[in-house]
Write a protein that holds these residues in place. Structure first.
Motif, short mmCIF file in Angstrom:
data_model
loop_
_atom_site.label_atom_id
_atom_site.label_comp_id
_atom_site.label_asym_id
_atom_site.label_seq_id
_atom_site.Cartn_x
_atom_site.Cartn_y
_atom_site.Cartn_z
N ALA A 202 0.82 -1.23 0.00
CA ALA A 202 0.00 0.00 0.00
C ALA A 202 0.84 1.27 0.00
CB ALA A 202 -0.95 0.00 1.20
N THR A 203 2.08 1.19 0.50
CA THR A 203 2.90 2.41 0.57
C THR A 203 4.15 2.34 -0.30
OG1 THR A 203 3.96 1.53 2.55
CG2 THR A 203 2.12 3.04 2.88
N LEU A 305 -1.16 11.60 -2.76
CA LEU A 305 -1.79 10.63 -1.86
C LEU A 305 -2.44 11.35 -0.68
CD1 LEU A 305 0.80 7.74 -1.36
CD2 LEU A 305 -1.45 7.57 -2.39
N LEU A 306 -1.63 12.22 -0.06
CA LEU A 306 -2.12 12.89 1.14
C LEU A 306 -3.22 13.90 0.83
CD1 LEU A 306 1.30 12.82 2.66
CD2 LEU A 306 -0.77 12.37 4.01
N SER A 309 -6.35 12.00 0.26
CA SER A 309 -6.58 10.88 1.19
C SER A 309 -6.71 9.54 0.47
CB SER A 309 -7.84 11.12 2.03
OG SER A 309 -7.87 12.41 2.53
N ILE A 310 -5.79 9.27 -0.45
CA ILE A 310 -5.77 7.98 -1.14
C ILE A 310 -5.02 7.00 -0.25
CG2 ILE A 310 -4.99 6.77 -3.22
CD1 ILE A 310 -4.98 9.64 -4.55
N GLU A 311 -5.65 5.87 0.08
CA GLU A 311 -5.03 5.04 1.11
C GLU A 311 -4.09 3.98 0.54
OE1 GLU A 311 -9.03 3.14 0.26
OE2 GLU A 311 -8.16 5.14 0.31
N ASP A 312 -4.06 3.82 -0.78
CA ASP A 312 -3.21 2.77 -1.34
C ASP A 312 -2.50 3.28 -2.60
OD1 ASP A 312 -2.14 0.43 -2.55
OD2 ASP A 312 -3.64 -0.79 -1.50
#
Ligand code: DAH
Length: 327
Positions: A202-203, A305-306, A309-312
């Motif tokens: 995911a990161t 992403l931030l 708020s994309i979590e993956d």
């Protein structure tokens, strides 16, 4: 003979009235106009001379009358056929049209362009450098020798060609830019995709964009690095944003820092940076006793992403329209 012509006209007009399709009309037209009338007119020669003018005249009149009648009926039938088609056919002309899907830029591309535009406004030139590199430029010339443990910071995609790799960061572009411009001063950014042999989760992705920066000249100092990075952060994230410099280590800069901005949930790292290491300056063709410089490297995907708020991170390159259409 006159009687035959009169009958032919009457019969044909009756048939014409009765038929309903273009096919039938064409058949009748060629049978009568091309066939029967021509036949009659051609046989005039075998009549006694005193009868010939009357037959010839009537023959022409009948032909003209019938031609006009065919033309008129043809118009009617075409209109009827069209009306019938519209009524029975699958086309409902009253339905609304299908909406046309407009394309849009990928969220990563949008952030990348935003970052590039800010640097351009600040006087930086965009320098494009290759994605496929050699080991020397990606590592050794950046002061990361063979077998040095610092190479562990970048998990590398090697190719079957000896020494040919996919760049693990945009920093090797610094070498290309310096060798092209030395001994002139430099102020460039180097945006582009980089590749890492990562366990994808995911990161972590195995490809992502970086924007590298390089400034070389006489009397370039740490205060220039700080002022420039703060100016960028204020343009990108807003003038109220606090910026923090933390000590760090990169082989190609000395001293090295990491740069954070203050977010809603604490500090957020946006870039690595530092004063260009003398060895790197020398490898680029600049005498480190006369020249100095600073460099930085940032990853715009992390910001995207931030921001959304994309979590993956894996959503970025999967090309799933359900994800992409949200932007
Ligand atoms: N190349 C580094 C990386 O990929 C990022 C970086 C750090 C670039 C410091 C620089 C720098 O130019 O000065 O992790």
């Amino acid at each position: 003979m006159l009687k035959r012509l009169e009958d032919l006209q009457a019969d044909t007009l009756a048939e014409l009235e009765a038929l309903t399709t273009m096919d039938e009309l064409r058949t009748l037209r060629s049978r009568v106009l091309k066939g029967e009338i021509t036949e009659i007119l051609r046989s005039i020669g075998s009549l006694p001379p005193e009868e010939r003018p009357a037959v010839g005249q009537l023959g022409n009149e009948v032909r003209q009358t019938l031609e006009a009648a065919f033309a008129e009926r043809e118009e009617q039938i075409k209109a009827e056929e069209l009306a019938r088609e519209l009524e029975e056919g699958a086309i409902d002309v009253t339905l609304p049209g299908r909406p046309v899907q407009t394309g849009r830029l990928h969220p990563a591309t949008r952030t990348l362009r935003e970052v590039i535009n800010i640097w351009r406004e600040m006087g930086f030139q965009v320098y494009l450098s290759r994605d496929v590199e050699d080991d020397d430029t990606n590592f050794t010339l950046l002061n990361i020798p063979q077998h040095h443990p610092a190479r562990d910071m970048w998990d590398t995609f090697y190719t079957t060609r000896d020494g040919v790799i996919l760049r693990t960061h945009t920093s090797p572009g610094q070498i290309h830019a310096m060798r092209e411009y030395a001994p002139e001063p430099i102020r460039v950014i180097l945006p582009g995709m980089v590749y890492r042999y990562e366990q994808v989760d995911a990161t972590h992705e195995m490809q992502f964009n970086q924007v590298e920066g390089l400034v070389v000249g006489r009397n370039i100092r740490m205060s220039d690095l700080k002022g420039t990075m703060i100016a960028f952060a204020h343009r990108m994230y807003g003038p109220e944003r606090r910026v923090r410099f933390r000590c760090s280590h990169f082989p190609f800069t000395e001293p090295s820092v990491e740069i954070d901005i203050e977010g809603d949930n604490g500090w957020l790292e946006i870039a690595g940076a530092g004063m260009v290491h003398p060895v790197v300056l020398k490898n680029g063709g600049y005498d480190p006793r006369e020249y100095s410089g600073f460099a930085f490297g940032m990853g715009p995907e992390r910001v995207t992403l931030l921001k959304h708020s994309i979590e993956d991170i894996r959503y970025f390159w999967q090309n799933d329209l359900r994800f992409l259409e949200q932007f």
